[in-house]
Design an enzyme around this catalytic site. Sequence first.
Site, PDB file in Angstrom:
ATOM      1  N   TYR A   1      38.975   5.673   9.161  1.00  0.00           N
ATOM      2  CA  TYR A   1      39.860   6.279   8.159  1.00  0.00           C
ATOM      3  C   TYR A   1      40.625   5.203   7.382  1.00  0.00           C
ATOM      4  O   TYR A   1      40.722   5.239   6.151  1.00  0.00           O
ATOM      5  CB  TYR A   1      40.817   7.211   8.895  1.00  0.00           C
ATOM      6  CG  TYR A   1      41.776   7.989   8.049  1.00  0.00           C
ATOM      7  CD1 TYR A   1      41.346   9.038   7.240  1.00  0.00           C
ATOM      8  CD2 TYR A   1      43.139   7.727   8.111  1.00  0.00           C
ATOM      9  CE1 TYR A   1      42.245   9.785   6.496  1.00  0.00           C
ATOM     10  CE2 TYR A   1      44.055   8.469   7.387  1.00  0.00           C
ATOM     11  CZ  TYR A   1      43.596   9.499   6.578  1.00  0.00           C
ATOM     12  OH  TYR A   1      44.495  10.241   5.856  1.00  0.00           O
ATOM     13  N   LYS A   3      40.445   4.427   3.403  1.00  0.00           N
ATOM     14  CA  LYS A   3      41.652   4.651   2.614  1.00  0.00           C
ATOM     15  C   LYS A   3      42.110   3.391   1.872  1.00  0.00           C
ATOM     16  O   LYS A   3      42.615   3.481   0.747  1.00  0.00           O
ATOM     17  CB  LYS A   3      42.774   5.173   3.514  1.00  0.00           C
ATOM     18  CG  LYS A   3      42.581   6.619   3.947  1.00  0.00           C
ATOM     19  CD  LYS A   3      42.387   7.547   2.754  1.00  0.00           C
ATOM     20  CE  LYS A   3      42.511   9.011   3.101  1.00  0.00           C
ATOM     21  NZ  LYS A   3      42.233   9.890   1.946  1.00  0.00           N
TER      22      LYS A   3
END
Length: 296
Positions: free
Chosen positions: A165, A169
């Site tokens: 993640y 991101k």
Amino acid sequence: MTSNFKDRVAIVTGAGNGLGRAYALELARQGARVVVNDLGGSRDGSGTSATAAQAVVDEIVAMGGEAIANASSVTDEQAMNAMVAEVMGKWGRIDILINNAGILRDKSFAKMTIDDFRLVVDIHLMGSVICTKAVWDIMRTQNYGRILMTTSATGLFGNFGQANYGAAKLGLVGFMNSLGIEGAKNDVRVNTIAPAAATRMTEDIMPADALAKMDPVTVVPAALYLVSEDAPNRAILAAGAGGYQRSYITLTRGISDEGNANVEAVAAQFEAISDRSGELLPENAFAQSAIGLGLL
């Protein structure tokens, strides 16, 4: 400044729940025509359903607005191009894209499979790339566009169990920075929001008392500002629980040791290299070389 969204056309991905739903509803309240995209899957990306997207469209129509539901995956290039073609056929322009769709597959890196890593990157990063590519030439041709990426505190600062993640991101921040430069001459501005909100993504990650203060609506003002007519360009804005902060990627002045650099010299001077006094906020990638060459 003005936040007039009347007759603007906006695409919001992952808009069946949480933040995306809140963005879509407020855009509609302010007069925008909204495409509600949501695959309708679970938090880990499994399953599909058109119910979530259609429910938000029904809410918008009930309040007198205009909206289209789309239940395709942001990773499906052909489907995203078809969605954009449908919007252009119906409304003739696309002014705003909010890349919000995402999933979680949290595990420590030691236990994470490559498939878990790849899927998260595909949806967050490549999904945003695919959707942005689908609208990019339209926005450039009409000399107007506002695109919002979604990063997170994990991408900016790290978090245990979220290597996939976090990588996706922070990748979106790099994507924003280059696109913001490329789009500027055609008034296509690209920004990034780092939201902190009580959604399916955070329901078992944060304490209940904190989540109670973090309704997605607290993020909406920041997101809508970043896609408004007077939006900045290449800003990273954190928002949640009524608080707003700005995040920057900076460069220290460092040291110059031309011709004499070696491992021992770098180690000995690491504290000086790390000194943040007089640090720079680079406008582009050339700042690093310019400092090294003594030009900044």
